[in-house]
Design a protein around this motif. Structure first.
Motif, PDB file in Angstrom:
ATOM      1  N   LEU A 500       0.832  -1.204   0.000  1.00  0.00           N
ATOM      2  CA  LEU A 500       0.000   0.000   0.000  1.00  0.00           C
ATOM      3  C   LEU A 500       0.862   1.247   0.000  1.00  0.00           C
ATOM      4  CD1 LEU A 500      -2.645  -1.036   2.708  1.00  0.00           C
ATOM      5  CD2 LEU A 500      -2.689  -1.500   0.254  1.00  0.00           C
ATOM      6  N   ASP A 501       0.363   2.281  -0.663  1.00  0.00           N
ATOM      7  CA  ASP A 501       1.071   3.559  -0.593  1.00  0.00           C
ATOM      8  C   ASP A 501       0.851   4.168   0.791  1.00  0.00           C
ATOM      9  OD1 ASP A 501      -1.293   5.621  -0.743  1.00  0.00           O
ATOM     10  OD2 ASP A 501      -1.708   4.132  -2.300  1.00  0.00           O
ATOM     11  N   PHE A 502       1.671   5.161   1.153  1.00  0.00           N
ATOM     12  CA  PHE A 502       1.632   5.724   2.505  1.00  0.00           C
ATOM     13  C   PHE A 502       0.273   6.347   2.825  1.00  0.00           C
ATOM     14  CE2 PHE A 502       6.192   5.509   1.764  1.00  0.00           C
ATOM     15  CZ  PHE A 502       6.634   5.011   2.971  1.00  0.00           C
ATOM     16  N   ARG A 509      -5.165   2.351   8.488  1.00  0.00           N
ATOM     17  CA  ARG A 509      -4.882   2.175   9.906  1.00  0.00           C
ATOM     18  C   ARG A 509      -5.825   3.007  10.772  1.00  0.00           C
ATOM     19  NH1 ARG A 509      -0.362   4.288  11.116  1.00  0.00           N
ATOM     20  NH2 ARG A 509       0.469   4.891   9.090  1.00  0.00           N
ATOM     21  N   ALA A 510      -6.205   4.192  10.266  1.00  0.00           N
ATOM     22  CA  ALA A 510      -7.158   5.029  11.008  1.00  0.00           C
ATOM     23  C   ALA A 510      -8.532   4.358  11.076  1.00  0.00           C
ATOM     24  CB  ALA A 510      -7.264   6.396  10.348  1.00  0.00           C
ATOM     25  N   ALA A 511      -8.964   3.775   9.950  1.00  0.00           N
ATOM     26  CA  ALA A 511     -10.256   3.080   9.914  1.00  0.00           C
ATOM     27  C   ALA A 511     -10.217   1.823  10.783  1.00  0.00           C
ATOM     28  CB  ALA A 511     -10.620   2.723   8.474  1.00  0.00           C
ATOM     29  N   LEU A 512      -9.081   1.120  10.764  1.00  0.00           N
ATOM     30  CA  LEU A 512      -8.943  -0.083  11.581  1.00  0.00           C
ATOM     31  C   LEU A 512      -9.001   0.247  13.062  1.00  0.00           C
ATOM     32  CD1 LEU A 512      -6.124  -2.185   9.819  1.00  0.00           C
ATOM     33  CD2 LEU A 512      -8.482  -2.887  10.233  1.00  0.00           C
ATOM     34  N   LYS A 513      -8.407   1.368  13.443  1.00  0.00           N
ATOM     35  CA  LYS A 513      -8.371   1.756  14.851  1.00  0.00           C
ATOM     36  C   LYS A 513      -9.773   1.921  15.421  1.00  0.00           C
ATOM     37  CE  LYS A 513      -5.951   4.905  17.965  1.00  0.00           C
ATOM     38  NZ  LYS A 513      -5.001   6.038  18.059  1.00  0.00           N
ATOM     39  N   GLN A 514     -10.672   2.489  14.608  1.00  0.00           N
ATOM     40  CA  GLN A 514     -12.047   2.671  15.056  1.00  0.00           C
ATOM     41  C   GLN A 514     -12.817   1.340  15.082  1.00  0.00           C
ATOM     42  OE1 GLN A 514     -13.837   5.621  12.514  1.00  0.00           O
ATOM     43  NE2 GLN A 514     -12.403   7.240  13.125  1.00  0.00           N
ATOM     44  N   GLU A 515     -12.490   0.458  14.150  1.00  0.00           N
ATOM     45  CA  GLU A 515     -13.226  -0.803  14.011  1.00  0.00           C
ATOM     46  C   GLU A 515     -12.809  -1.848  15.044  1.00  0.00           C
ATOM     47  OE1 GLU A 515     -15.936  -3.515  12.263  1.00  0.00           O
ATOM     48  OE2 GLU A 515     -15.729  -1.330  12.098  1.00  0.00           O
ATOM     49  N   THR A 516     -11.573  -1.760  15.517  1.00  0.00           N
ATOM     50  CA  THR A 516     -11.015  -2.844  16.349  1.00  0.00           C
ATOM     51  C   THR A 516     -10.807  -2.411  17.796  1.00  0.00           C
ATOM     52  OG1 THR A 516      -8.747  -2.216  15.706  1.00  0.00           O
ATOM     53  CG2 THR A 516      -9.871  -3.854  14.337  1.00  0.00           C
TER      54      THR A 516
END
Length: 575
Positions: A500-502, A509-516
């Motif tokens: 993935l590009d930066f 990672r921001a979306a994952l933080k909210q989901e997990t």
């Protein structure tokens, strides 16, 4: 070979019918020469036309019955053998699915494919021959000898000379050919391995201009198999001419001595004709047996390879009494874990101790070969620890069934793998009954919804074999969506953001933080930017922990971590 025939139990009735029909077919064939002798001796010689018609009609009826029995026996034998092949393929595939990575490493994927296809096909073909010839050939041989002796015991002297010669020829040819049949299966394995590597690694081969090298490898393996096949076919090709020569010589001898016995009044013309046919039956039955003796060892070699798979017990097995799963938590604990790969002298991991808690992100970073992926593979029990314990919610993972354990884990492998089918089917691989909304939600969090909507068919768009029609980054995002859709207690990302590009990496990672927020998250990464915000960073070096803490703590306490950071970030970014 015999051990595999236990899978014929569902076809016992069909096998018994095969034996019965074969027995009836053999009786009909043995009875026909006797009837023919009666027509010649009692009908043709005496001019009794009525007897010729009567006995001829009986011969036609018996011949028709024999044909029907032969057709029925062949059909049932083929059906039973095909059923055996189906059961073996299913059992081998199901058994292989229970293998740990160690068994796959031990046998090899190419060999497993050959054993599931070519080897089982060899056993299936020989089973048909066994069912048909195992009764037919011995009955025809013994019956032919008895009927020949009943016609003229004196002429059987010819058979006493011819049959040992025929048997010796068969033995010599078979003894040369049988070892080569075993070699052929090994050569097929090698050719399958080269073919598979050449086709799956085509991008790498072309990028390094190694097409000619791979062609030479394939040609060498192909030539090796061809030469062995030619040698064995030359040897086996000599069998039929030798058999025919012996049979023709036997025919001449029988006619020669039979003519003399007719002239002396010991034998009638019809009896000589019947004796000649019985002699041919005896010799043909020996040829059938010789073909069986040649084919059975080849099938035996295949059966040994199949049995090797079926009898191989996975190193990783479920406990006899599984511990109850603790649903809804997800705490992962490594306690003094050491792990050796099979046959390795040095451990891949040594004395690893840490804890990853729900609601936290635990990142693992280190140089190439430091043991990051190995550590991750111990959580879903792809391998078992050599010593120490890996626990899920305080329960040793070895005390849980593999299904229980893996149900709690959403795993995204280092190498993204997609299956042939639609995009939605690939995402639902993580949760079979996921709704359209859940699939779309998982794709949105994985930052995959944008390129999915741009594809023809959207979520119903087709993924080709191996995901060849999507990029590496798209494959990774679909793999992440596949893990997200099952909403597990533990997420394991094994270097799953490398393509993935930066910008996409940061959004994901921001979306994952909210989901997990309620789940335990473990991330293996090469990029410092991916792990900087983790609640806990584990630094590995040569299979040992070189530091644990947050980014700022490790910058102060771990020289290994500082080196990794310095190699990736500028001084301004570090500051």
């Amino acid at each position: 070979m015999l051990s595999l025939l236990r899978y014929m139990k569902p076809f016992r009735g069909a096998v018994l019918l095969v034996l019965l029909f074969t027995f009836l077919q053999t009786l009909s064939e043995l009875f026909l020469p006797t009837l023919m002798a009666d027509i010649v001796d009692k009908g043709v010689v005496t001019g009794d036309i009525a007897l010729i018609w009567r006995v001829g009609g009986i011969m036609l009826a018996i011949a028709a019955g024999g044909v029907l029995c032969s057709i029925a026996a062949s059909y049932l034998a083929a059906r039973s053998a095909a059923g055996l092949g189906k059961i073996l393929r299913q059992n081998v595939f199901s058994h292989v699915e229970n293998f740990s990575l160690q068994e796959f490493d031990r046998i090899g994927t190419a060999s497993l494919i050959t054993r599931t296809t070519n080897d089982i096909n060899q056993v299936q073909q020989v089973t048909i021959m066994i069912l048909r010839m195992l009764v037919l050939a011995p009955l025809m041989c013994i019956g032919g000898i008895l009927m020949a002796v009943s016609r003229d015991p004196g002429l059987t002297t010819v058979l006493l000379i011819v049959l040992p010669v025929l048997g010796l020829a068969i033995f010599l040819i078979a003894s040369k050919g049988i070892p080569l049949f075993k070699k052929i299966q090994v050569k097929i394995d090698a050719l399958g391995r080269v073919t598979r590597e050449g086709l799956t690694g085509m991008r790498v081969i072309r990028s390094f201009n190694r097409v000619q090298y791979e062609e030479n490898r394939f040609q060498e393996a192909n030539e090796d198999l061809t030469q062995v096949s030619i040698r064995v076919n030359k040897i086996m090709g000599a069998m039929m001419p030798v058999m025919m020569l012996v049979m023709n010589m036997a025919t001449i001898a029988i006619v020669w001595f039979g003519g003399a016995r007719i002239q002396d009044g010991y034998l009638q013309v019809g009896d000589l004709m019947a004796f000649l046919q019985y002699a041919m039956m005896i010799m043909f039955s020996l040829i059938m047996l010789s073909v069986m003796f040649v084919m059975i060892p080849r099938a035996q070699a295949s059966a040994v390879r199949i049995n090797e798979v079926l009898q191989m017990q996975p190193d990783i097995e479920d406990p006899k009494t599984a511990a109850p799963a603790q649903k809804g938590k997800g705490r992962i604990t490594f306690q003094d874990v050491t792990f050796y790969y099979p046959g390795a002298e040095a451990p891949a991991l040594s004395n690893i101790t840490f804890e990853a808690n729900p609601g936290e992100v635990t990142a693992i970073i280190g140089g190439t070969g430091s043991g990051k992926s190995t550590l991750i593979h111990l959580i879903p029990r792809f391998y078992d620890v050599t010593s120490g314990t890996v626990s899920l919610d305080g329960v040793d993972v070895r005390q849980l069934t593999q299904e229980q354990l893996r149900e709690a884990i959403g795993y995204v492998p280092q190498k993204a793998l997609l299956f042939t089918g639609t995009i939605a089917e690939n995402i639902r691989y993580g949760k079979e009954d996921a709704t359209d909304e859940e699939v779309a939600r998982a794709a949105e969090i994985a930052q995959a919804d944008e390129f999915i909507s741009a594809m023809e068919g959207g979520y119903e768009g087709l993924i080709t074999q191996g995901g060849g029609n999507v990029s590496g980054g798209q494959k990774q995002r679909l793999s992440i969506a596949r893990a997200l859709v099952r909403r597990p207690e533990v997420y394991v990302f094994d270097d799953s953001f490398s393509a993935l590009d930066f910008k996409t990496d940061a959004r994901l990672r921001a979306a994952l933080k909210q989901e997990t927020t309620q789940s335990t998250v473990l991330i293996v990464a090469q990029r410092v930017s991916t792990v900087m915000e983790a609640d806990r960073i584990i630094v590995l070096e040569e299979g040992q922990i070189a530091g644990i803490g947050k980014h700022q703590e490790l910058m102060e306490t771990s020289s290994v971590y500082r080196e990794i950071v310095a190699s990736q970030l500028s001084e301004e970014e570090i500051a």
